[in-house]
Motif scaffolding. Structure first.
Motif, PDB file in Angstrom:
ATOM      1  N   VAL A  96       0.839  -1.193   0.000  1.00 43.51           N
ATOM      2  CA  VAL A  96       0.000   0.000   0.000  1.00 43.51           C
ATOM      3  C   VAL A  96       0.878   1.250   0.000  1.00 43.51           C
ATOM      4  O   VAL A  96       0.692   2.161  -0.809  1.00 43.51           O
ATOM      5  CB  VAL A  96      -0.929  -0.024   1.231  1.00 43.51           C
ATOM      6  N   PHE A  97       1.859   1.263   0.912  1.00 45.13           N
ATOM      7  CA  PHE A  97       2.757   2.410   1.005  1.00 45.13           C
ATOM      8  C   PHE A  97       3.479   2.645  -0.325  1.00 45.13           C
ATOM      9  O   PHE A  97       3.524   3.756  -0.849  1.00 45.13           O
ATOM     10  CB  PHE A  97       3.784   2.187   2.124  1.00 45.13           C
ATOM     11  N   GLU A  98       4.016   1.544  -0.890  1.00 46.13           N
ATOM     12  CA  GLU A  98       4.790   1.664  -2.144  1.00 46.13           C
ATOM     13  C   GLU A  98       3.923   2.121  -3.309  1.00 46.13           C
ATOM     14  O   GLU A  98       4.375   2.871  -4.175  1.00 46.13           O
ATOM     15  CB  GLU A  98       5.447   0.329  -2.488  1.00 46.13           C
ATOM     16  N   ASN A  99       2.666   1.651  -3.326  1.00 41.15           N
ATOM     17  CA  ASN A  99       1.756   2.080  -4.387  1.00 41.15           C
ATOM     18  C   ASN A  99       1.556   3.589  -4.366  1.00 41.15           C
ATOM     19  O   ASN A  99       1.573   4.239  -5.416  1.00 41.15           O
ATOM     20  CB  ASN A  99       0.404   1.381  -4.239  1.00 41.15           C
ATOM     21  N   VAL A 100       1.366   4.120  -3.170  1.00 44.65           N
ATOM     22  CA  VAL A 100       1.138   5.566  -3.058  1.00 44.65           C
ATOM     23  C   VAL A 100       2.450   6.316  -3.321  1.00 44.65           C
ATOM     24  O   VAL A 100       2.475   7.325  -4.036  1.00 44.65           O
ATOM     25  CB  VAL A 100       0.565   5.917  -1.669  1.00 44.65           C
ATOM     26  N   ALA A 101       3.547   5.758  -2.785  1.00 45.26           N
ATOM     27  CA  ALA A 101       4.854   6.413  -2.949  1.00 45.26           C
ATOM     28  C   ALA A 101       5.266   6.449  -4.419  1.00 45.26           C
ATOM     29  O   ALA A 101       5.903   7.409  -4.868  1.00 45.26           O
ATOM     30  CB  ALA A 101       5.918   5.678  -2.131  1.00 45.26           C
ATOM     31  N   PHE A 102       4.868   5.408  -5.181  1.00 50.94           N
ATOM     32  CA  PHE A 102       5.215   5.298  -6.596  1.00 50.94           C
ATOM     33  C   PHE A 102       4.811   6.558  -7.370  1.00 50.94           C
ATOM     34  O   PHE A 102       5.570   7.043  -8.227  1.00 50.94           O
ATOM     35  CB  PHE A 102       4.516   4.070  -7.174  1.00 50.94           C
ATOM     36  N   ALA A 103       3.631   7.096  -7.036  1.00 46.83           N
ATOM     37  CA  ALA A 103       3.129   8.284  -7.738  1.00 46.83           C
ATOM     38  C   ALA A 103       4.053   9.482  -7.539  1.00 46.83           C
ATOM     39  O   ALA A 103       4.189  10.322  -8.420  1.00 46.83           O
ATOM     40  CB  ALA A 103       1.726   8.616  -7.267  1.00 46.83           C
ATOM     41  N   LEU A 104       4.699   9.549  -6.373  1.00 50.68           N
ATOM     42  CA  LEU A 104       5.620  10.658  -6.115  1.00 50.68           C
ATOM     43  C   LEU A 104       7.003  10.369  -6.691  1.00 50.68           C
ATOM     44  O   LEU A 104       7.672  11.244  -7.234  1.00 50.68           O
ATOM     45  CB  LEU A 104       5.741  10.908  -4.606  1.00 50.68           C
ATOM     46  N   GLN A 105       7.416   9.085  -6.570  1.00 52.12           N
ATOM     47  CA  GLN A 105       8.731   8.677  -7.094  1.00 52.12           C
ATOM     48  C   GLN A 105       8.878   9.023  -8.566  1.00 52.12           C
ATOM     49  O   GLN A 105       9.889   9.585  -8.986  1.00 52.12           O
ATOM     50  CB  GLN A 105       8.875   7.154  -6.973  1.00 52.12           C
ATOM     51  N   VAL A 106       7.854   8.638  -9.347  1.00 48.68           N
ATOM     52  CA  VAL A 106       7.994   8.756 -10.797  1.00 48.68           C
ATOM     53  C   VAL A 106       7.859  10.193 -11.297  1.00 48.68           C
ATOM     54  O   VAL A 106       8.079  10.451 -12.473  1.00 48.68           O
ATOM     55  CB  VAL A 106       7.023   7.835 -11.565  1.00 48.68           C
ATOM     56  N   ILE A 107       7.482  11.122 -10.416  1.00 46.67           N
ATOM     57  CA  ILE A 107       7.562  12.519 -10.848  1.00 46.67           C
ATOM     58  C   ILE A 107       8.760  13.191 -10.178  1.00 46.67           C
ATOM     59  O   ILE A 107       8.867  14.413 -10.143  1.00 46.67           O
ATOM     60  CB  ILE A 107       6.252  13.305 -10.607  1.00 46.67           C
ATOM     61  N   GLY A 108       9.662  12.337  -9.654  1.00 47.12           N
ATOM     62  CA  GLY A 108      10.953  12.822  -9.197  1.00 47.12           C
ATOM     63  C   GLY A 108      10.952  13.551  -7.860  1.00 47.12           C
ATOM     64  O   GLY A 108      11.821  14.383  -7.598  1.00 47.12           O
ATOM     65  N   ARG A 109       9.978  13.238  -7.003  1.00 48.40           N
ATOM     66  CA  ARG A 109       9.968  13.873  -5.681  1.00 48.40           C
ATOM     67  C   ARG A 109      11.064  13.272  -4.789  1.00 48.40           C
ATOM     68  O   ARG A 109      11.324  12.064  -4.866  1.00 48.40           O
ATOM     69  CB  ARG A 109       8.610  13.682  -5.017  1.00 48.40           C
ATOM     70  N   PRO A 110      11.683  14.101  -3.954  1.00 51.16           N
ATOM     71  CA  PRO A 110      12.768  13.585  -3.101  1.00 51.16           C
ATOM     72  C   PRO A 110      12.246  12.635  -2.018  1.00 51.16           C
ATOM     73  O   PRO A 110      11.082  12.692  -1.625  1.00 51.16           O
ATOM     74  CB  PRO A 110      13.371  14.837  -2.484  1.00 51.16           C
ATOM     75  N   HIS A 111      13.150  11.775  -1.586  1.00 52.02           N
ATOM     76  CA  HIS A 111      12.835  10.725  -0.627  1.00 52.02           C
ATOM     77  C   HIS A 111      12.169  11.269   0.642  1.00 52.02           C
ATOM     78  O   HIS A 111      11.157  10.738   1.094  1.00 52.02           O
ATOM     79  CB  HIS A 111      14.134  10.001  -0.274  1.00 52.02           C
ATOM     80  N   HIS A 112      12.724  12.366   1.191  1.00 46.83           N
ATOM     81  CA  HIS A 112      12.200  12.854   2.484  1.00 46.83           C
ATOM     82  C   HIS A 112      10.766  13.343   2.338  1.00 46.83           C
ATOM     83  O   HIS A 112       9.959  13.213   3.255  1.00 46.83           O
ATOM     84  CB  HIS A 112      13.116  13.949   3.063  1.00 46.83           C
ATOM     85  N   GLN A 113      10.462  13.881   1.152  1.00 48.02           N
ATOM     86  CA  GLN A 113       9.095  14.353   0.918  1.00 48.02           C
ATOM     87  C   GLN A 113       8.127  13.164   0.840  1.00 48.02           C
ATOM     88  O   GLN A 113       7.006  13.219   1.368  1.00 48.02           O
ATOM     89  CB  GLN A 113       9.056  15.156  -0.391  1.00 48.02           C
ATOM     90  N   ILE A 114       8.570  12.088   0.205  1.00 50.39           N
ATOM     91  CA  ILE A 114       7.748  10.879   0.091  1.00 50.39           C
ATOM     92  C   ILE A 114       7.481  10.306   1.480  1.00 50.39           C
ATOM     93  O   ILE A 114       6.344   9.976   1.832  1.00 50.39           O
ATOM     94  CB  ILE A 114       8.461   9.834  -0.805  1.00 50.39           C
ATOM     95  N   GLU A 115       8.545  10.240   2.297  1.00 48.59           N
ATOM     96  CA  GLU A 115       8.422   9.693   3.644  1.00 48.59           C
ATOM     97  C   GLU A 115       7.449  10.499   4.501  1.00 48.59           C
ATOM     98  O   GLU A 115       6.850   9.988   5.443  1.00 48.59           O
ATOM     99  CB  GLU A 115       9.800   9.669   4.330  1.00 48.59           C
TER     100      GLU A 115
END
Lengths: 248, 292
Positions: A96-115
């Motif tokens: 679940v976490f990775e699914n939501v995080a994926f949307a931010l990852q692929v538009i290049g958001r930094p790790h700390h923002q995703i967390e």
């Protein structure tokens, strides 16, 4: 936020999907798009996402004229539009976490923002405790919440949902729509295409009805089927004339 | 970038059978290209020595008189297409022959003496193609034993290697096309197996380049690994040639050996072709299957 001006869309097969459709959806509105299958709801969604271009007429989304939008800018337009579908479209191999995080990852958001943002949005949809679960371990309603979390995690200006309750039972459907309403209250424009008379009737939001590619009704605090709505006192035809006059 | 490399890596591993097939085809085809280039350079090296060295040798009968020999020598130097001639005495030729047989057989032939050995005029021509004309003109002159010229042998050798090169290159070309097809196919497969991810990526606004890069990287890696294997094959070939000629300075194999710079040019060519094939294949696959 979303403006259509005399939009016509004909597919190569000759099917006329939309005929001279005009509408204006303001920032922060909640709109139900209703109509039978083939009425043009999906085409309208595709046009807003710029998956398709109209044959005629003009479309503005989030302040941009889509006809003038170069192809490479399309992804940036879509970052302003969250999308939810009947079939959830979650990635089965990710949590679940990775699914939501994926949307931010692929538009290049930094790790700390995703967390920071992912737990916030999971909390908003009430799934903070299921962050580590896989999608197939969740109920249909929970999966749709994950999909909504994914669509909303980037705080888009617009959230569009195509039959979001199509696979869900009535009480779960109500929860989902209430979640969408909560997101709407935070300032996001929400457009829901649906067949579900129940949710439309309980929410009493603006209803735009399409029939055979034409807008036949645009009604504030509307219901799903105008024929059984005794509070209106106007026929569908009158209402169309009324709305055209108001918006044209 | 780390997202792209991770994705490319997991794609390669997921489709490892196809990946191995693609890499091997690239490797085999590039090895053939490398071998063809290697052969070409080698033959060119071996023949250069002859081309720029002596073009024709007029051998004098051991019993011929000095007058006969100088008559031939004078006539040779008067010809416009002869650059220069050097007279070699019987003793000189005997020593050369002895050395040649020694290096060839490991022992000197005891059957010959300087008196049996012919003296010679070794000539360099302005146009090596005139060697045949000299042979025709001098063979029957008094005191002449024989006229020899290596251009015919060179011509034969060049012919044979030319055919070998051409067939190597044709086979290599066919294999390169199939390598390209295999790379396109592996990437197509990778895109297909990731179509869900790709559709979500498009939906949430990932840029086209962000979606493409992992797949393009995948093709590039396949081309690159194939090229590295081919480079190893050519290096082994070079090493084998060195070992086979074993410092035998008169053998054709020794003369074929490549200078370091020439070898480097071939290796760089292989590497570049590998990279181009990988990039081309992946670009094609990605263009057809990701752009809407």
């Amino acid at each position: 936020m979303i403006t259509l001006e005399s939009v016509t869309k004909t597919y190569k097969t000759g099917t006329v999907a939309l005929k001279d459709v005009s509408m204006d959806i303001s920032k922060g509105e909640f709109v139900f798009l209703v109509g039978a299958s083939g009425a043009g709801k999906s085409t309208l969604m595709a046009l807003i996402l710029r998956e398709e271009l109209p044959d005629d007429g003009r479309i503005w989304v989030a302040g941009r004229n889509l006809a003038n939008l170069p192809r490479w800018r399309v992804p940036y337009l879509r970052r302003n539009i969250g999308c939810v579908f009947q079939d959830f479209r979650l990635l089965p191999t990710k949590t679940v976490f990775e699914n939501v995080a994926f949307a931010l990852q692929v538009i290049g958001r930094p790790h700390h923002q995703i967390e920071k943002q992912v737990p916030q949005v999971l909390d908003l949809v009430g799934l903070a405790s299921k962050a580590k679960n896989m999608p197939d371990e969740l109920s249909g309603g929970e999966q749709q919440r994950v999909a909504i979390a994914r669509a909303f995690v980037n705080r888009p200006l617009i959230l569009i949902a195509d039959e979001p309750t199509g696979n869900l039972d009535p009480s779960t459907s109500k929860d989902i729509v209430q979640l969408l309403d909560r997101i709407n209250k935070s300032g996001t424009t929400v457009v829901v295409a649906t067949h579900d008379a129940n949710i439309v009737d309980t929410m009493r939001k603006r209803v735009i009805e399409l029939d055979n590619g034409e807008v036949v009704r645009d009604q504030n605090r509307g219901v799903y089927d105008v024929d059984i709505d005794d509070s209106s006192g106007m026929s569908a035809r009158d209402l169309v004339a009324h709305s055209r006059g108001r918006r044209g | 970038m780390s997202f792209a490399t991770k994705e490319a890596g997991s794609n390669l591993w997921r489709n490892r059978l196809m990946t191995i097939a693609a890499i091997l085809t690239v490797a085999i085809s590039l090895s053939l290209v490398g071998a063809a280039l290697f052969l070409r350079q080698g033959v060119s090296n071996a023949t250069t020595e002859w081309r720029h060295g002596v073009n024709v040798i007029v051998w004098f009968h051991p019993s011929s008189s000095r007058t006969e020999q100088s008559a031939v020598g004078d006539e040779l130097t008067q010809l416009t297409y002869v650059k220069s001639c050097t007279y070699r005495t019987q003793t000189y030729n005997y020593d050369q022959g002895k050395r040649f047989f020694q290096s060839l057989l490991g022992s000197a032939s005891g059957a010959m003496t300087p008196a049996d050995t012919p003296a010679s005029d070794q000539c360099v021509l302005k146009d090596p193609n005139e060697a045949a004309a000299i042979s025709a003109r001098f063979t029957n002159m008094p005191g002449v034993l024989n006229v020899s010229y290596p251009s015919k042998a060179i011509h034969n050798m060049e012919n044979v290697t030319h055919i070998a090169q051409l067939s190597f290159l044709i086979v290599a070309l066919i294999l390169l096309v199939s390598a390209l097809a295999l790379i396109i196919n592996t990437i197509r497969l990778a895109i297909f197996s990731r179509r869900k991810e790709v559709s979500v990526m498009k939906l949430v606004g990932a840029t086209n380049w962000f979606i493409r890069v992992p797949f393009m990287l995948e093709g590039l890696v396949q081309g690159l690994i194939g090229a590295l294997v081919a480079i190893m094959v050519v290096l082994i070939l070079n090493w084998q040639l060195d070992a086979a000629s074993a410092g035998n300075t008169l053998s054709t194999l020794y003369k074929m050996r490549l200078a370091g710079g020439e070898l480097a040019v071939i290796l760089v060519a292989i590497l570049l072709i590998g990279i181009v094939i990988g990039a081309l294949g992946s670009a094609f696959a990605v263009r057809r299957f990701l752009d809407t």
